[in-house]
Design a protein around this motif. Structure first.
Motif, PDB file in Angstrom:
ATOM      1  N   UNK A   1       0.945  -1.235  -0.052  1.00 48.05           N
ATOM      2  CA  UNK A   1      -0.096  -0.097  -0.039  1.00 48.05           C
ATOM      3  C   UNK A   1       0.959   1.428  -0.050  1.00 48.05           C
ATOM      4  N   UNK A   2       1.826   1.152   0.627  1.00 48.27           N
ATOM      5  CA  UNK A   2       2.933   2.165   0.526  1.00 48.27           C
ATOM      6  C   UNK A   2       3.688   2.494  -0.626  1.00 48.27           C
ATOM      7  N   UNK A   3       3.362   1.476  -1.562  1.00 48.54           N
ATOM      8  CA  UNK A   3       4.248   1.750  -2.705  1.00 48.54           C
ATOM      9  C   UNK A   3       5.472   0.909  -3.137  1.00 48.54           C
ATOM     10  N   UNK A   4       5.883   0.015  -1.761  1.00 46.05           N
ATOM     11  CA  UNK A   4       6.981  -0.671  -1.560  1.00 46.05           C
ATOM     12  C   UNK A   4       6.628  -2.018  -2.126  1.00 46.05           C
ATOM     13  N   UNK A   5       7.748  -2.761  -2.618  1.00 42.90           N
ATOM     14  CA  UNK A   5       7.580  -4.179  -3.280  1.00 42.90           C
ATOM     15  C   UNK A   5       8.299  -4.989  -1.952  1.00 42.90           C
TER      16      UNK A   5
ATOM     17  N   UNK B   1      11.033 -13.890  -3.275  1.00 44.01           N
ATOM     18  CA  UNK B   1       9.644 -14.020  -3.905  1.00 44.01           C
ATOM     19  C   UNK B   1       8.837 -12.362  -3.551  1.00 44.01           C
ATOM     20  N   UNK B   2       8.545 -12.154  -4.631  1.00 44.73           N
ATOM     21  CA  UNK B   2       7.621 -10.606  -4.783  1.00 44.73           C
ATOM     22  C   UNK B   2       6.118 -10.833  -4.310  1.00 44.73           C
ATOM     23  N   UNK B   3       5.818 -10.508  -3.201  1.00 44.96           N
ATOM     24  CA  UNK B   3       4.540 -10.304  -2.948  1.00 44.96           C
ATOM     25  C   UNK B   3       3.613  -9.299  -3.789  1.00 44.96           C
ATOM     26  N   UNK B   4       2.488  -9.673  -4.193  1.00 41.39           N
ATOM     27  CA  UNK B   4       1.925  -8.908  -5.250  1.00 41.39           C
ATOM     28  C   UNK B   4       0.244  -8.964  -4.896  1.00 41.39           C
ATOM     29  N   UNK B   5       0.014  -9.223  -3.524  1.00 37.82           N
ATOM     30  CA  UNK B   5      -1.483  -8.948  -3.170  1.00 37.82           C
ATOM     31  C   UNK B   5      -2.096 -10.206  -3.019  1.00 37.82           C
TER      32      UNK B   5
END
Length: 264
Positions: A39-43, A85-89
């Motif tokens: 939500x803060x725009x971070x990955x 591993x990138x979290x994407x929601x």
């Protein structure tokens, strides 16, 4: 973010240890932190805790694996971004499934690197180069098989699975998707992991099975791995379904795969 992905490893996490926190509560707190970062725009990038590697690293550094200092020191180790591993929601459940898969893959890679290290000590760097070259040629052949079959190249996709063991050591248990259309191929992370798993299996003289399923036809091509060779196999059902098949699921058709590149 270094995270535990099962109840057993939760004992190493300072925020959960001694609090009586269940794994479910812990995991939902991890998911909430990832969502807040997104939500803060971070990955958010997650790394799974692999128990045997974590314990060894703490012991080598003279730190207690159950201490906050040990956990923080290990969590602070740098890893290439493409390994994380990138979290994407994703939902908490989907996120946990992916991270458990990542934990298995990381453990596999650590074991493979041990094989490569031993081969380097005995034969020099050319041993790993030989194994990776063969793995790459095999993967290219599998990709060509997916996109050169009956399905149109814009719609074709495939699932490659490798399982291999050597002297009681499970080296490879990994699946990767062959992408469709103009993206023809596989992701770099999957490419590296497959090269490591098959390469280490070849060096160690592992036994196992390689399969390729193309599209949704439930037609599975099978190769047996033994004696540093991949041989088309007529025994797919015996190898892959020793306890019988679920009668409620469509029955796969196992067929020998075409000839694959072999070590030179």
């Amino acid at each position: 973010m270094l995270v535990a992905v099962d109840e057993r490893d939760l004992a190493f996490v300072p925020e959960a240890r001694g609090s009586g926190q269940s794994f479910s509560l812990y995991w939902h707190s991890v998911h909430a932190r990832a969502e807040e970062a997104l939500t803060r725009g971070e990955q958010p990038l997650l790394a799974p805790l692999v128990d045997f590697a974590y314990i060894r690293a703490c012991n080598d550094a003279g730190l207690d694996p159950r201490s906050k200092a040990g956990f923080n020191a290990y969590a602070g180790r740098l890893h290439p971004v493409d390994e994380l591993w990138p979290f994407a929601g994703e939902s908490p459940e989907a996120m946990l499934r992916e991270m458990r898969r990542e934990q298995s893959a990381w453990a596999m890679m650590i074991r493979c690197q041990k094989v490569f290290g031993a081969a380097h000590s005995r034969f020099g760097p050319q041993a790993e180069a030989w194994a990776r070259d063969c793995s790459t040629r095999v993967l290219h052949a599998l990709i060509d098989e997916v996109h050169g079959g009956d399905a149109p190249s814009t719609a074709a996709y495939g699932l490659v699975t490798l399982v291999a063991k050597a002297a009681g050591l499970e080296l490879g248990a990994y699946s990767l998707a062959v992408e469709a259309g103009p993206k023809r191929g596989v992701q770099d992370r999957d490419r590296e992991r497959f090269a490591a798993a098959l390469g280490a299996s070849l060096i160690a003289g592992a036994k196992g099975v390689l399969t390729l399923e193309i599209g949704d036809a439930r037609r599975v091509q099978v190769w047996e791995l033994a004696d540093q060779r991949l041989t088309p196999s007529e025994h797919g059902q015996l190898l892959l379904e020793p306890d019988g098949h679920d009668a409620l699921q469509p029955q796969p058709v196992y067929v020998p795969g075409p000839s694959l590149p072999q070590p030179i």
